[in-house]
Design a protein around this motif. Sequence first.
Motif: not given
Length: 306
Positions: A40-46, A205-208, A266-277
């Motif tokens: 898959e070609t992934l982009e950040y959500s939104c 994971r995100a909390y940490k 988020v780019k990728g799944s919420e479980q393991y993807g990259h979170f852009k603050t």
Amino acid sequence: MVVSFILAASLLGAVSSTIASSQHHSIIHTFPNLTACASETLEYSCENTTAVKDSCCSVVGGGLVLQTQFWDTYTGLEKKGQLLPKDTWTIHGLWPDNCDGSFDQYCDLSRQYDPNPSPAVLPDGTHVPPYKGPSVETFINDFGRTDLLEYMNTYWINQGGSNEEFWGHEFSKHATCTSTFDVACYGSTYKKHQDVINFFDSVIRAYKWYPTWDMLAAAGITPSNKTTYTLSQFQNALKAQTGAVPYLGCAQNGTVLSEVWYFHHVKGSEQYGHFKTLNSTTTSTCTATGRIHYYERTATSERVVG
């Protein structure tokens, strides 16, 4: 005598190894089946310019993801041993807001584990039935995740109710509206409640990533029953470490700090993807011109954790 001692020690070691091995193999992995995502070609959500092909690979709907925390000063269940971790903010949840700032909730009533759903009626008139089955704590134990349960009972603390009720609420209200936690994402080997455990791991994971107490303390901002602070002091301290201004929530007409929300795409799944603050899209409820209390906790409501 020596031989007997050695033999006994050897047998004891063998039994210990067998038990350890059994305990190790009793843990069931809960990750989804993301093999299709490699192509898959992934982009950040939104931020995607084309439709997402696989909603298990990328967050579809609820693409503005919030990691939320509480600053409570007591639990109300201290006599039952429900205490707050010293010098640490606690987990609230991981929320899937829509890209425009609106949000959905209780999106899959077949996975409704909240004993006291709020609201009880959704905007379309659907009634959310109270859950009356085994608590989500039993789901965690069924997967052999005593480590997860211990962490949640330390850092994911309810106020005025049991912890497991709070956890069931967060999964039912929020995770069911996040596409990457859909049951279909776990494939043909899905085990009942696998998605619940996977969500709890993802929340942690995100909390940490956001040690709020430490970030504020490093800027000279610590809980006090005497000293007060300004909203800009809190915002600047957290932005200096995260790169963005989070939402800060206050009670008592904006004068008592009580919560923080960190915003992301988020780019990728919420479980393991990259979170852009991102900067908060929600206006703070804390006073912008007055002084804000960041109160100390009640001494008997805290416990020291390692």
